[in-house]
Design a protein around this motif. Structure first.
Motif, PDB file in Angstrom:
ATOM      1  N   ASP A  36       0.839  -1.217   0.000  1.00 55.85           N
ATOM      2  CA  ASP A  36       0.000   0.000   0.000  1.00 55.85           C
ATOM      3  C   ASP A  36       0.869   1.260   0.000  1.00 55.85           C
ATOM      4  OD1 ASP A  36      -2.286  -1.518   0.044  1.00 55.85           O
ATOM      5  OD2 ASP A  36      -2.808  -1.099   2.144  1.00 55.85           O
ATOM      6  N   MET A  37       1.951   1.222   0.795  1.00 61.77           N
ATOM      7  CA  MET A  37       2.841   2.405   0.862  1.00 61.77           C
ATOM      8  C   MET A  37       3.446   2.680  -0.510  1.00 61.77           C
ATOM      9  SD  MET A  37       4.906   1.644   4.361  1.00 61.77           S
ATOM     10  CE  MET A  37       3.986   1.167   5.808  1.00 61.77           C
ATOM     11  N   PRO A 132      -8.181   1.823  -6.205  1.00 58.21           N
ATOM     12  CA  PRO A 132      -6.957   2.611  -6.385  1.00 58.21           C
ATOM     13  C   PRO A 132      -6.922   3.814  -5.457  1.00 58.21           C
ATOM     14  CG  PRO A 132      -8.500   3.040  -8.170  1.00 58.21           C
ATOM     15  CD  PRO A 132      -9.127   1.973  -7.312  1.00 58.21           C
ATOM     16  N   SER A 133      -8.059   4.129  -4.841  1.00 56.31           N
ATOM     17  CA  SER A 133      -8.103   5.325  -4.014  1.00 56.31           C
ATOM     18  C   SER A 133      -7.820   5.015  -2.543  1.00 56.31           C
ATOM     19  CB  SER A 133      -9.477   5.976  -4.198  1.00 56.31           C
ATOM     20  OG  SER A 133      -9.548   7.124  -3.445  1.00 56.31           O
ATOM     21  N   CYS A 134      -8.536   4.026  -1.944  1.00 57.56           N
ATOM     22  CA  CYS A 134      -8.330   3.790  -0.506  1.00 57.56           C
ATOM     23  C   CYS A 134      -7.626   2.461  -0.212  1.00 57.56           C
ATOM     24  CB  CYS A 134      -9.656   3.858   0.253  1.00 57.56           C
ATOM     25  SG  CYS A 134     -10.699   2.415   0.012  1.00 57.56           S
ATOM     26  N   GLY A 135      -7.374   1.649  -1.244  1.00 61.66           N
ATOM     27  CA  GLY A 135      -6.615   0.412  -1.027  1.00 61.66           C
ATOM     28  C   GLY A 135      -7.468  -0.791  -0.635  1.00 61.66           C
ATOM     29  N   ALA A 136      -8.807  -0.635  -0.526  1.00 66.07           N
ATOM     30  CA  ALA A 136      -9.655  -1.780  -0.154  1.00 66.07           C
ATOM     31  C   ALA A 136      -9.553  -2.862  -1.238  1.00 66.07           C
ATOM     32  CB  ALA A 136     -11.097  -1.327  -0.002  1.00 66.07           C
ATOM     33  N   VAL A 137      -9.703  -4.115  -0.803  1.00 71.26           N
ATOM     34  CA  VAL A 137      -9.574  -5.239  -1.741  1.00 71.26           C
ATOM     35  C   VAL A 137     -10.855  -6.066  -1.721  1.00 71.26           C
ATOM     36  CG1 VAL A 137      -8.245  -7.308  -2.280  1.00 71.26           C
ATOM     37  CG2 VAL A 137      -7.090  -5.311  -1.381  1.00 71.26           C
ATOM     38  N   ILE A 150     -17.724  -0.775  -7.796  1.00 70.25           N
ATOM     39  CA  ILE A 150     -17.582   0.461  -7.001  1.00 70.25           C
ATOM     40  C   ILE A 150     -17.147   0.107  -5.575  1.00 70.25           C
ATOM     41  CG2 ILE A 150     -18.843   2.475  -6.065  1.00 70.25           C
ATOM     42  CD1 ILE A 150     -18.656   2.553  -9.095  1.00 70.25           C
ATOM     43  N   CYS A 151     -16.188   0.867  -5.044  1.00 73.69           N
ATOM     44  CA  CYS A 151     -15.683   0.601  -3.689  1.00 73.69           C
ATOM     45  C   CYS A 151     -16.742   0.932  -2.634  1.00 73.69           C
ATOM     46  CB  CYS A 151     -14.419   1.435  -3.442  1.00 73.69           C
ATOM     47  SG  CYS A 151     -13.729   1.169  -1.800  1.00 73.69           S
ATOM     48  N   ASP A 152     -17.035  -0.041  -1.744  1.00 67.93           N
ATOM     49  CA  ASP A 152     -18.018   0.191  -0.665  1.00 67.93           C
ATOM     50  C   ASP A 152     -17.554   1.302   0.262  1.00 67.93           C
ATOM     51  OD1 ASP A 152     -19.343  -2.013  -1.603  1.00 67.93           O
ATOM     52  OD2 ASP A 152     -18.688  -3.370  -0.003  1.00 67.93           O
ATOM     53  N   ARG A 153     -16.217   1.352   0.462  1.00 68.04           N
ATOM     54  CA  ARG A 153     -15.682   2.275   1.476  1.00 68.04           C
ATOM     55  C   ARG A 153     -15.652   3.714   0.996  1.00 68.04           C
ATOM     56  NH1 ARG A 153      -9.955   1.436   3.982  1.00 68.04           N
ATOM     57  NH2 ARG A 153      -9.819  -0.650   3.177  1.00 68.04           N
ATOM     58  N   CYS A 154     -15.184   3.935  -0.277  1.00 66.33           N
ATOM     59  CA  CYS A 154     -14.980   5.333  -0.683  1.00 66.33           C
ATOM     60  C   CYS A 154     -15.651   5.700  -2.006  1.00 66.33           C
ATOM     61  CB  CYS A 154     -13.484   5.646  -0.739  1.00 66.33           C
ATOM     62  SG  CYS A 154     -12.680   4.927  -2.165  1.00 66.33           S
ATOM     63  N   GLY A 155     -16.305   4.729  -2.661  1.00 71.36           N
ATOM     64  CA  GLY A 155     -17.079   5.072  -3.865  1.00 71.36           C
ATOM     65  C   GLY A 155     -16.267   5.169  -5.153  1.00 71.36           C
ATOM     66  N   ALA A 156     -14.954   4.882  -5.077  1.00 75.22           N
ATOM     67  CA  ALA A 156     -14.131   4.973  -6.303  1.00 75.22           C
ATOM     68  C   ALA A 156     -14.387   3.744  -7.193  1.00 75.22           C
ATOM     69  CB  ALA A 156     -12.649   5.045  -5.927  1.00 75.22           C
ATOM     70  N   THR A 160      -8.434  -3.807 -11.674  1.00 77.52           N
ATOM     71  CA  THR A 160      -7.546  -4.961 -11.496  1.00 77.52           C
ATOM     72  C   THR A 160      -6.127  -4.413 -11.476  1.00 77.52           C
ATOM     73  OG1 THR A 160      -9.041  -6.421 -12.675  1.00 77.52           O
ATOM     74  CG2 THR A 160      -6.756  -7.135 -12.522  1.00 77.52           C
ATOM     75  N   ARG A 161      -5.381  -4.678 -10.409  1.00 72.11           N
ATOM     76  CA  ARG A 161      -3.997  -4.189 -10.336  1.00 72.11           C
ATOM     77  C   ARG A 161      -3.181  -4.774 -11.482  1.00 72.11           C
ATOM     78  NH1 ARG A 161      -2.356  -5.583  -4.252  1.00 72.11           N
ATOM     79  NH2 ARG A 161      -0.503  -6.313  -5.341  1.00 72.11           N
ATOM     80  N   LYS A 162      -2.251  -3.974 -12.023  1.00 74.72           N
ATOM     81  CA  LYS A 162      -1.415  -4.474 -13.135  1.00 74.72           C
ATOM     82  C   LYS A 162      -0.666  -5.727 -12.731  1.00 74.72           C
ATOM     83  CE  LYS A 162      -0.484  -0.809 -16.348  1.00 74.72           C
ATOM     84  NZ  LYS A 162       0.020   0.540 -16.191  1.00 74.72           N
ATOM     85  N   ASP A 163      -0.221  -5.775 -11.466  1.00 73.94           N
ATOM     86  CA  ASP A 163       0.547  -6.948 -11.058  1.00 73.94           C
ATOM     87  C   ASP A 163      -0.353  -8.128 -10.694  1.00 73.94           C
ATOM     88  OD1 ASP A 163      -0.281  -5.654  -8.764  1.00 73.94           O
ATOM     89  OD2 ASP A 163       1.558  -6.038  -7.643  1.00 73.94           O
ATOM     90  N   ASP A 164      -1.672  -7.972 -10.841  1.00 77.68           N
ATOM     91  CA  ASP A 164      -2.581  -9.104 -10.681  1.00 77.68           C
ATOM     92  C   ASP A 164      -2.915  -9.736 -12.032  1.00 77.68           C
ATOM     93  OD1 ASP A 164      -2.653  -8.919  -7.952  1.00 77.68           O
ATOM     94  OD2 ASP A 164      -4.583  -7.888  -7.833  1.00 77.68           O
ATOM     95  N   ALA A 165      -2.333  -9.213 -13.116  1.00 77.84           N
ATOM     96  CA  ALA A 165      -2.527  -9.817 -14.439  1.00 77.84           C
ATOM     97  C   ALA A 165      -1.841 -11.185 -14.443  1.00 77.84           C
ATOM     98  CB  ALA A 165      -1.927  -8.924 -15.521  1.00 77.84           C
ATOM     99  N   PRO A 166      -2.392 -12.176 -15.207  1.00 73.14           N
ATOM    100  CA  PRO A 166      -1.892 -13.557 -15.113  1.00 73.14           C
ATOM    101  C   PRO A 166      -0.374 -13.700 -15.255  1.00 73.14           C
ATOM    102  CG  PRO A 166      -3.848 -13.474 -16.489  1.00 73.14           C
ATOM    103  CD  PRO A 166      -3.528 -12.049 -16.125  1.00 73.14           C
TER     104      PRO A 166
END
Ligand code: AMP
Length: 214
Positions: A36-37, A132-137, A150-156, A160-166
């Motif tokens: 996250d950092m 991408p905004s608050c880091g929730a997964v 849509i993110c439940d926490r912040c609405g963004a 799919t993260r680039k590093d989560d591509a196969p």
């Protein structure tokens, strides 16, 4: 005695982040995720973020010196305690952490190893959605957001993260086996390792964690 200084160890997709967020909040301790950092640094376009970006997108580890400085800055002298999520990932990182704790007269309380078979990890990561905004997964299949995409926490808008591509995922699993898995024996030898079967429902894993932290 409840645990205060804990490492969550395990391969990508094992559920470290999901459980670290919930537990840290309930226990009032810090959740320190180096992933996250780094993502925040990339987003903010800092020099460190610019340097880290290429490694991250390729599923490689960021150099030890960069990540050690980044983590230690945010550990500060907070005495509430913490869960480290995604650090250490190499033996030199574990050594640096050990030295820092020793210099402060502190000790690690435990290292929780999240165990999940590779096949399940690949399935989990390929259905993962991140904010991408608050880091929730989230997970499209097992833990979907209330409103699709849509993110439940912040609405963004979730991505799919680039590093989560196969292609990146199988590389990340190899990197884990080569560079991070040696830490299992390292911490077992120190009598710190606690194994958790993380190939179960979130609630069942959380019950185990609650018992461990109690
Ligand atoms: P994560 O969110 O923990 O899966 O981390 C995402 C990416 O950030 C990793 O694939 C690495 O490129 C980088 N990263 C995070 N933590 C570390 C670390 N402790 N050492 C080196 N690279 C890291």
């Amino acid at each position: 005695m409840s645990l205060k200084r804990v490492i969550f160890l395990g391969p990508p997709g094992a559920g470290k982040g999901t459980h670290a967020v919930g537990l840290a909040k309930d226990l009032g301790i810090a959740h320190l995720s180096t992933g996250d950092m780094l993502r925040a640094a990339v987003k903010a376009g800092t020099p460190l973020g610019q340097e880290a970006k290429g490694y991250m997108e390729a599923g490689k580890l960021v150099p030890d010196a960069l990540i050690i400085d980044l983590l230690f800055e945010s550990m500060g002298d907070d005495d509430r305690g913490w869960i480290l999520d995604g650090f250490p990932r190499t033996v030199p990182q574990a050594e640096a952490l050990g030295e820092r704790l020793a210099s402060e007269g502190q000790e690690l309380d435990g290292v929780i190893l999240f165990e999940v078979p590779d096949k399940v990890l690949i399935e989990r990561i390929s259905s993962r959605l991140s904010c991408p905004s608050c880091g929730a997964v989230y997970n499209r299949l097992t833990q979907p957001p209330e409103k699709e995409g849509i993110c439940d926490r912040c609405g963004a808008q979730l991505v799919t993260r680039k590093d989560d591509a196969p292609e990146a995922v199988s590389h990340r699993l190899e990197v884990y086996k080569e560079q991070t898995a040696p830490l299992i024996a390292w911490y077992a030898d120190q009598g710190k390792l606690i194994r958790v079967d993380a190939n179960r429902e979130i609630g069942a894993i959380r019950q185990d964690l609650d018992r461990i932290f109690a």
